[in-house]
Design an enzyme around this catalytic site. Structure first.
Site, PDB file in Angstrom:
ATOM      1  N   PRO A  87       0.972  -1.239  -0.132  1.00 57.97           N
ATOM      2  CA  PRO A  87      -0.180   0.058  -0.097  1.00 57.97           C
ATOM      3  C   PRO A  87       0.801   1.355   0.084  1.00 57.97           C
ATOM      4  O   PRO A  87       0.312   2.501  -0.359  1.00 57.97           O
ATOM      5  CB  PRO A  87      -0.914  -0.116   1.425  1.00 57.97           C
ATOM      6  CG  PRO A  87      -0.337  -1.148   2.028  1.00 57.97           C
ATOM      7  CD  PRO A  87       0.741  -2.156   1.133  1.00 57.97           C
ATOM      8  N   GLU A 114       0.591  -6.841   8.326  1.00 58.37           N
ATOM      9  CA  GLU A 114       0.717  -5.307   8.456  1.00 58.37           C
ATOM     10  C   GLU A 114       1.723  -5.135   7.379  1.00 58.37           C
ATOM     11  O   GLU A 114       2.238  -3.932   7.338  1.00 58.37           O
ATOM     12  CB  GLU A 114       1.078  -5.151   9.686  1.00 58.37           C
ATOM     13  CG  GLU A 114       0.099  -5.030  10.841  1.00 58.37           C
ATOM     14  CD  GLU A 114      -1.107  -3.876  10.223  1.00 58.37           C
ATOM     15  OE1 GLU A 114      -0.868  -2.875  10.056  1.00 58.37           O
ATOM     16  OE2 GLU A 114      -2.229  -4.540   9.889  1.00 58.37           O
ATOM     17  N   ARG A 152      -2.116  -8.111 -21.339  1.00 58.29           N
ATOM     18  CA  ARG A 152      -2.799  -7.628 -22.379  1.00 58.29           C
ATOM     19  C   ARG A 152      -1.902  -6.665 -23.161  1.00 58.29           C
ATOM     20  O   ARG A 152      -2.287  -6.715 -24.453  1.00 58.29           O
ATOM     21  CB  ARG A 152      -4.336  -7.082 -21.875  1.00 58.29           C
ATOM     22  CG  ARG A 152      -4.147  -5.740 -21.308  1.00 58.29           C
ATOM     23  CD  ARG A 152      -5.412  -5.239 -20.754  1.00 58.29           C
ATOM     24  NE  ARG A 152      -6.409  -4.634 -22.321  1.00 58.29           N
ATOM     25  CZ  ARG A 152      -5.848  -3.500 -23.009  1.00 58.29           C
ATOM     26  NH1 ARG A 152      -4.907  -2.787 -22.240  1.00 58.29           N
ATOM     27  NH2 ARG A 152      -6.657  -3.317 -23.786  1.00 58.29           N
ATOM     28  N   ASP A 167      -6.125   1.070 -29.693  1.00 57.57           N
ATOM     29  CA  ASP A 167      -6.865   1.599 -29.327  1.00 57.57           C
ATOM     30  C   ASP A 167      -7.191   3.307 -29.638  1.00 57.57           C
ATOM     31  O   ASP A 167      -5.990   4.033 -29.547  1.00 57.57           O
ATOM     32  CB  ASP A 167      -6.704   1.745 -27.769  1.00 57.57           C
ATOM     33  CG  ASP A 167      -7.735   1.363 -26.786  1.00 57.57           C
ATOM     34  OD1 ASP A 167      -8.797   1.436 -27.498  1.00 57.57           O
ATOM     35  OD2 ASP A 167      -7.583   0.837 -25.858  1.00 57.57           O
TER      36      ASP A 167
HETATM   37  C1  9D3 Z   1      -2.095   0.386   9.337  1.00 55.85           C
HETATM   38  C2  9D3 Z   1      -1.207   0.567   7.993  1.00 55.85           C
HETATM   39  N1  9D3 Z   1      -1.737  -0.418   6.913  1.00 55.85           N
HETATM   40  C3  9D3 Z   1      -1.334   0.484   5.728  1.00 55.85           C
HETATM   41  C4  9D3 Z   1      -2.145   1.094   4.807  1.00 55.85           C
HETATM   42  C5  9D3 Z   1      -1.520  -1.691   7.089  1.00 55.85           C
HETATM   43  C6  9D3 Z   1      -1.522  -2.473   5.972  1.00 55.85           C
HETATM   44  C7  9D3 Z   1      -2.829  -2.764   5.538  1.00 55.85           C
HETATM   45  C8  9D3 Z   1      -3.339  -3.508   4.351  1.00 55.85           C
HETATM   46  C9  9D3 Z   1      -0.446  -3.341   5.214  1.00 55.85           C
HETATM   47  C10 9D3 Z   1      -0.919  -4.254   4.234  1.00 55.85           C
HETATM   48  C11 9D3 Z   1      -2.271  -4.349   3.783  1.00 55.85           C
HETATM   49  C12 9D3 Z   1      -2.393  -5.203   2.889  1.00 55.85           C
HETATM   50  N2  9D3 Z   1      -2.373  -4.533   1.523  1.00 55.85           N
HETATM   51  C13 9D3 Z   1      -1.589  -4.976   0.622  1.00 55.85           C
HETATM   52  O1  9D3 Z   1      -0.801  -5.797   0.691  1.00 55.85           O
HETATM   53  C14 9D3 Z   1      -1.649  -4.161  -0.702  1.00 55.85           C
HETATM   54  C15 9D3 Z   1      -2.434  -3.181  -1.253  1.00 55.85           C
HETATM   55  C16 9D3 Z   1      -3.525  -2.416  -0.626  1.00 55.85           C
HETATM   56  O2  9D3 Z   1      -3.869  -2.396   0.468  1.00 55.85           O
HETATM   57  N3  9D3 Z   1      -4.063  -1.442  -1.364  1.00 55.85           N
HETATM   58  C17 9D3 Z   1      -3.544  -0.863  -2.609  1.00 55.85           C
HETATM   59  N4  9D3 Z   1      -2.729  -1.627  -3.228  1.00 55.85           N
HETATM   60  C18 9D3 Z   1      -2.027  -2.588  -2.495  1.00 55.85           C
HETATM   61  S1  9D3 Z   1      -0.702  -3.669  -2.979  1.00 55.85           S
HETATM   62  C19 9D3 Z   1      -0.711  -4.384  -1.781  1.00 55.85           C
END
Ligand code: 9D3
Length: 253
Positions: A87, A114, A152, A167
């Site tokens: 994230p 996490e 793709r 496209d």
């Molecule tokens: C409290 C902090 N959180 C971060 C925003 C912890 C956390 C939440 C969810 C850590 C990892 C996750 C799992 N998410 C992913 O592994 C992830 C993800 C996402 O949550 N949103 C958008 N893209 C991605 S790519 C991997």
């Protein structure tokens, strides 16, 4: 293209790979997707892939050693580009997808809990990617998005009809609305120009509809669109030129 996916839930991927364009690309050997269960590289008796965070706090962290030994096996032979789905990564877009499609081998590391121990990231990860500002339960769905969007883009994967390069408005404009039979649906008729067979008129109509859709839904996109002289003349003729200019001005990056 070869994808190697490191995950604790390899079975999440099976259905996505069993239908449609991905299935066809797999059958035609245009892609290979190798799923690796990180748990198979654990050495402790409980096969732990996660552990508590040093310093305390909520949740669990993915241990670095199983990830590193799994990666070591996966990187035997050809070196792939290592992408961690996270994230906090850079947000995926079509430009990044195109760049990834240029690699021969991508290693997609799916985090859970996490996150992943920071030392694994520092030692082994080439780039971190997110698929948007919302919270998932793990990196697997994001990895599937990468497999799908990159596949793709590969030459020969799409038919001519929906060629990625072909496209019409892959130039930063949104796509115009599309219509099929019946000619009238619940009182709404298909625009007359699309039934006439004048391809020049159809092209102009679709171009203008694309500009209108973009103005309405994603005006900021217009900043990076390049219009030809003929297109600018057409925009002026129908009174859209000024709106486009204002949309661009409002979004000085
Ligand atoms: C409290 C902090 N959180 C971060 C925003 C912890 C956390 C939440 C969810 C850590 C990892 C996750 C799992 N998410 C992913 O592994 C992830 C993800 C996402 O949550 N949103 C958008 N893209 C991605 S790519 C991997």
């Amino acid at each position: 293209m070869r994808f190697d996916v490191l995950t604790i839930f390899p079975e999440l991927f099976t259905s996505v790979l069993q239908e449609g364009i991905l299935r066809r690309a797999l059958q035609a050997d245009q892609i290979a997707v190798n799923l690796h269960n990180i748990r198979d590289w654990t050495v402790d008796k409980h096969n732990m892939t996660d552990d508590r965070p040093f310093g305390g706090g909520e949740g669990m962290v993915m241990k670095p050693e199983p990830l590193a030994s799994c990666l070591q096996d996966v990187q035997e032979g050809e070196q792939g580009r290592v992408v961690l789905l996270s994230p906090r990564g850079e947000q995926l877009n079509q430009k990044i997808v195109r760049r990834l499609a240029g690699h021969e081998k991508l290693v997609l590391v799916c985090g859970r809990y996490e996150g992943v121990d920071e030392r694994f990231c520092r030692k082994y990860v080439d780039e971190e990617l997110s698929i948007g500002d919302y919270i998932l339960t793990g990196g697997e769905l994001a990895a599937m998005v990468i497999v799908d969007s990159v596949t793709r883009m590969l030459p020969g994967v799409l038919g001519c009809a929906d060629s990625a390069a072909n496209d019409t408005f892959s130039r930063g404009l949104l796509k115009h609305g599309q219509y099929t039979r019946p000619r009238v649906f619940e009182g709404l008729a298909v625009p007359e120009v699309l039934l006439g067979g004048d391809h020049g008129k159809v092209y102009e109509y679709r171009f203008l509809e694309s500009v209108r859709e973009t103005l309405q839904r994603r005006p900021a996109l217009l900043h990076s669109v390049e219009f030809s002289v003929a297109e600018l003349r057409l925009l002026k003729k129908v009174g859209l030129f000024q709106q486009v200019q204002e949309a661009i001005k409002k979004n000085v990056h």
